[in-house]
Design an enzyme around this catalytic site. Structure first.
Site, PDB file in Angstrom:
ATOM      1  N   HIS B  50       0.820  -1.205   0.000  1.00 30.56           N
ATOM      2  CA  HIS B  50       0.000   0.000   0.000  1.00 30.56           C
ATOM      3  C   HIS B  50       0.858   1.261   0.000  1.00 30.56           C
ATOM      4  O   HIS B  50       0.567   2.218  -0.688  1.00 30.56           O
ATOM      5  CB  HIS B  50      -0.912  -0.025   1.221  1.00 30.56           C
ATOM      6  CG  HIS B  50      -1.906   1.078   1.263  1.00 30.56           C
ATOM      7  ND1 HIS B  50      -3.099   1.014   0.594  1.00 30.56           N
ATOM      8  CD2 HIS B  50      -1.869   2.279   1.883  1.00 30.56           C
ATOM      9  CE1 HIS B  50      -3.756   2.141   0.803  1.00 30.56           C
ATOM     10  NE2 HIS B  50      -3.038   2.922   1.580  1.00 30.56           N
ATOM     11  N   HIS B  96     -10.507   2.808  -1.169  1.00 32.96           N
ATOM     12  CA  HIS B  96     -10.684   2.355   0.209  1.00 32.96           C
ATOM     13  C   HIS B  96     -11.519   1.085   0.181  1.00 32.96           C
ATOM     14  O   HIS B  96     -12.563   0.987   0.807  1.00 32.96           O
ATOM     15  CB  HIS B  96     -11.317   3.454   1.075  1.00 32.96           C
ATOM     16  CG  HIS B  96     -10.570   3.686   2.350  1.00 32.96           C
ATOM     17  ND1 HIS B  96     -11.160   4.028   3.521  1.00 32.96           N
ATOM     18  CD2 HIS B  96      -9.241   3.599   2.632  1.00 32.96           C
ATOM     19  CE1 HIS B  96     -10.234   4.152   4.464  1.00 32.96           C
ATOM     20  NE2 HIS B  96      -9.076   3.903   3.943  1.00 32.96           N
TER      21      HIS B  96
END
Lengths: 235, 753
Positions: B50, B96
């Site tokens: 990430h 998200h």
């Protein structure tokens, strides 16, 4: 001068100032909620939409304790003109400056849409540019916009001509489908008994330019400007 | 003072933190010793997929990121593009996904909050949001719950924070059943010479923490939630999802913008993924400095938090600022006025090290650069997925022709993919800030630009987000090019000129060679299309490991395009605005049905090659639209995409404001099969309406864009026939509108499937 109160969480404060200042050409300033007094040259107070204090606890429940609200109350008691839109309307109800309360929308969803409202009386400082029975097209955007008073109280408000705007269809006819939130009596806007404090759920400040929301908001905000020009009391 | 003892750090604990054996060795080499527990936590988040982009970095390097108007490309919080007269826009899209699946409302809400912070961190006031959403089919209660929660989260946060949500997309496909996608886009406006960067410059300058207090929420959101596949333990990851507070965010926006108007701020960074760790490392790394910090000074929500927790917490609505020495009090005053926590937590040093103390004890002492910039980069093996060639081959002779075109049109309009999304966007404030010329539901949103002092300008921004995942699954290279082309076309339909794009690459597990191949092919398509259309990639986000129990999602490279229209007062809508206009079709209908919505819905087949993309033709088309709108030759323009020209025409008839319905009578040329003629999705086509068709045709001819008058607006019906007179569709617009507008509500609220 017009004063737009800025609470923490106010969102439409700058838009209200834009409508008054850039569109209507009136002097207009943001006034911070922690101020204890309104500027002395204020001739009308605008409580804007948004989510003051995050709408935590209950919409408007905390904003009414902001220091500026004592000054707004004194201003209103002296006959000063006060307009509350959306969250500003909720604050005015919580502060007891307007009757009733705004509850969660009937379908429990936030609603952003264009609605029609019928002007129930044009003889207020907030509607003088319209005529009674006129239909205005205005946006709404709220999660807690269902106006509520007890049935006997609604009857009393009607008798004292405090219902200023009602939801209706494009032809001016009231119907359940035209009411976006389940307000009693299709009430979209009410004033106090004296007629100098007015609250409404729709957003006149978002209908002041032809290509961006239309011009019907000027019927409300322009009326207020006219009233100030005609000599409304100052702070 | 005593604290809970840290666990002993060893190779096994590193593995639990998601670090590979090779990465563990590298850490030992960098430090020359075993890391402390907080240090291990730092490495694990900074080197997570990430935060480090370790699987995608090599491919991303190939993207075109520069252009004469690009002020800031990828690498900062968001990209920036000049729009003239001293103004710039800052924008980015971010995912998200995993948090939204685990806890839809908070996951989506904090997705919005995070992208907003990326924008205002750079000094811009956030003005418009888009959302790109994907779910499994709505016949499953879980998916309905997820959709409701996500919409509630986006609306709850965006509405309260006072930023208009002006558009987006929502699609439904079984591949997202176990892994929904929530991609949030935001754009802000800033004076071009007042852009702030995330840089900790000036040795001795104070490092200031501002915003919410730090709690224990969201620890390892980036490393464990966002950088691994889902399995049956997913529920237990709920505590890694953060909780959003839009009220604090709103105050933070105002306070930060106010502080930035002073000359106090040197650098500023939001604490997003990996919180205090990531933000301080990135700021120091960019400035070539170091930071020393006292954790005791960090405002804390809970007692007895450990250094490890303080460093890795992903509590929301927090910022890290480096200010000029001596300006601390001025900055403190601003944040305190907005009732936000603010504290000087450290200072900038010149030795390139991150030194963190906790009650006087040094708990972290590591060099900044090896952690921030020398994260591992993998050239992962890739190969074409098995079965791809078979999928791409569509035996047309086995596709039965459409025998009921009118019925097919109605069936398509009734799908959640093509039906009205008003149920979703009615829950979003589309108007706040008073700039929304065109809101959700059209090809692109159109948002007027105001200066920070409220002065309106003649500039407007056109915003669109697009992706056809089925096409990307069948052909990641071509499908991604098509996403770029469609986003640009949508922007062009308003009359705007496409400027630049941001993208969110949502893919499965990159450790699988076929996923890595999809990712690489997709990035190649993104780069080629962005280059050819002159729209550089100025920011973006990569979301990998979108798999559950080994089932990956379709490759979903969502592309958000931003265009500029000036003066905005002349723009085109997407619906037919009036009767009596000529309908002019720009572009060519070719014999392509592969990967279409019709094929999937009516024949249950997801196969074939998606339609070809001709980027040069696309560019010419955009020019015709821009010139045609500016010259007043184009009254409306609507892109032909999912569901083909029949669906596009239907949408033109009934998507006007206030339920306005304007019918149309159309005759289509060519001897294509009825399903291809009506529902084929060949690219580069736009349905326009014009009061001056001859002038529009002349313009199109001049630019080399195929164009022909195919009909006229008016009446209460949509009628589509072949040129020789055979009627294919003839239906009341009212009826079509009814079907289209009920597609979502009837499934979500009335329990129909």
């Amino acid at each position: 001068m017009f004063a737009v109160v800025q609470f923490p969480g106010s969102n439409d404060d700058r838009d209200m100032r834009f409508a008054m200042k850039s569109v209507l050409g009136a002097p207009c300033a943001l006034v911070w909620h922690k101020e204890a007094a309104l500027p002395s040259d204020v001739r009308a107070v605008l409580l804007p939409g948004g989510f003051s204090y995050g709408d935590y606890l209950r919409c408007g429940a905390m904003a009414r304790f902001s220091p500026i609200m004592a000054a707004v109350r004194r201003f209103a008691d002296a006959g000063g003109l006060v307009l509350g839109t959306c969250n500003g309307f909720q604050v005015l109800c919580e502060a007891g400056l307007l009757p009733g309360a705004l509850l969660r929308n009937q379908d429990l969803h936030f609603v952003c849409d264009v609605v029609h409202v019928r002007v129930e009386r044009a003889d207020t400082p907030f509607t003088s540019r319209a005529r009674t029975g006129a239909v205005l097209q205005l946006p709404v955007k709220h999660g807690d916009g269902a106006y509520y008073v007890r049935p006997d109280e609604l009857t009393r408000l009607e008798a004292s001509r405090q219902i200023v705007l009602r939801y209706c269809d494009a032809a001016g006819v009231r119907s359940p489908g035209a009411n976006p939130n389940g307000s009693v009596g299709d009430v979209a806007g009410v004033c106090n008994a004296r007629g100098n404090v007015f609250g409404l759920m729709p957003h006149p400040e978002h209908a002041v330019e032809a290509a961006i929301g239309g011009l019907d908001g000027l019927a409300i905000l322009g009326s207020l400007l006219d009233a100030v020009k005609a000599g409304a009391p100052s702070a | 003072m005593s604290r809970r003892p840290d666990p002993a750090v060893d190779h096994a604990l590193a593995r639990e933190h998601g670090l590979s054996d090779e990465e563990w060795e590298r850490i030992l080499a960098i430090l020359g010793r075993t890391p402390t527990f907080p240090e291990l936590g730092i490495f694990s988040v900074m080197w997570s997929e990430h935060c480090s982009y370790k699987s995608s970095k090599n491919c991303l390097r190939t993207l075109p990121t520069k252009g004469e108007h690009v002020l800031q490309g990828p690498g900062e919080n968001a990209g920036a593009v000049a729009i003239g007269d001293g103004l710039a826009v800052i924008f980015k899209i971010e995912s998200h996904n995993h948090p939204s699946y685990v806890e839809p409302k908070q996951g989506a809400a904090t997705g919005v909050g995070g992208i907003l912070r990326d924008i205002f961190t750079m000094g811009a006031r956030p003005v418009a949001s888009l959302d790109s959403l994907r779910f499994g089919p709505l016949d499953d209660e879980k998916q309905r719950y997820l959709l409701r929660g996500v919409v509630d989260g986006i609306g709850g946060y965006g509405n309260a924070v006072g930023v208009a949500t002006v558009g987006g997309e929502a699609q439904f496909h079984p591949c997202y059943r176990g892994n929904i996608l929530v991609n949030a886009f935001n754009l802000g406006v800033v004076d071009a010479d007042r852009i702030f960067l995330a840089s900790a410059g000036g040795v001795g300058n104070p490092v200031i923490y501002a915003g919410s207090k730090t709690g224990r929420d969201g620890i390892h959101g980036a490393s464990l939630l966002a950088s691994a596949e889902f399995d049956d333990t997913t529920e237990s990851k709920r505590p890694t999802v953060q909780v959003g507070d839009p009220f604090t965010e709103k105050c933070l926006i105002e306070a930060c913008l106010e502080a930035m108007r002073t000359d106090a701020i040197i650098g500023i960074q939001d604490m997003g993924a990996a919180g205090l760790t990531c933000s301080s490392f990135e700021m120091a790394s960019r400035a070539g400095t170091g930071i020393e910090m006292d954790l005791d000074r960090v405002p804390q929500r809970e007692a007895n938090m450990t250094p490890y927790e303080l460093l890795l917490s992903e509590s929301q609505e927090r910022m890290l600022l480096v200010t000029r020495a001596g300006a601390e009090d001025r900055v403190r005053e601003i944040f305190e006025r907005w009732d936000l926590d603010v504290a000087v937590v450290g200072r900038v040093t010149g030795d390139g090290r991150m030194r963190v103390r906790w009650h006087g004890e040094t708990v972290v002492d590591i060099p900044v650069d090896p952690v921030a910039e020398s994260a591992p980069v993998y050239d992962r093996p890739r190969h074409e997925p098995a079965g791809l060639r078979e999928r791409q081959h569509l035996d047309r002779s086995r596709v039965a022709p459409e025998s009921d075109p009118a019925g097919a049109l109605e069936a398509l309009l009734d799908t959640p993919n093509l039906g009205s999304k008003a149920w979703i966007w009615r829950q979003y404030d589309q108007l706040v800030q008073g700039n929304t010329i065109l809101g959700p539901g059209g090809d692109a949103a159109l948002v007027r630009v105001k200066r920070e002092d409220g002065t309106p300008t003649h500039k407007a921004l056109a915003l669109a987000v697009d992706c056809n995942p089925r096409w990307c699954w069948l052909d990641p290279y071509g499908g991604t090019m098509a996403a770029v082309a469609e986003a640009a076309r949508n922007v062009a339909c308003t009359g705007a000129r496409p400027l630049a794009l941001t993208n969110c690459l949502n893919f499965g597990n990159p450790e699988k060679p076929e996923i890595m191949w999809q990712l690489a092919e997709s990035i190649r398509g993104l780069g080629d299309a962005a280059r050819e259309l002159g729209t550089p990639v100025i920011s973006g986000n990569v979301s990998l490991y979108n798999e559950t129990a080994g089932q990956p999602i379709h490759p979903t490279p969502t592309v958000a395009m931003v265009g500029l229209l000036e003066p905005w007062e002349r723009f085109a809508v997407s619906h037919f605005p009036a009767a009596g206009l000529s309908i002019v079709l720009l572009g060519e209908t070719t014999d392509e049905i592969g990967g279409s919505e019709w094929l999937a819905l009516r024949r249950g087949v997801e196969a074939g090659l998606p339609p070809r993309v001709d980027l040069a033709a696309e560019r010419r088309l955009h020019r015709v639209l821009a010139e045609g709108v500016a010259a007043g030759l184009v009254r409306s323009a609507h892109d032909v995409s999912d569901g083909g020209i029949a669906v596009a025409l239907a949408e033109c008839t009934f998507t006007g404001p206030g339920g306005l319905c304007v019918g149309a009578r159309v005759a289509l040329a060519g001897d294509l099969g009825v399903e291809t003629l009506l529902f084929g999705e060949s690219t580069g086509r736009v349905v326009t309406s014009s009061a001056t068709p001859d002038a529009l045709l002349a313009l199109a001819r001049r630019e080399g864009v195929p164009a022909r008058v195919v009909g006229e607006t008016g009446g209460a019906e949509l009628s589509i026939e072949r040129e020789h007179g055979e009627i294919l569709v003839r239906t009341a617009v009212d009826r079509l509108r009814g079907i289209w507008s009920r597609a979502l509500p009837r499934r979500l609220e009335e329990g129909e499937r």
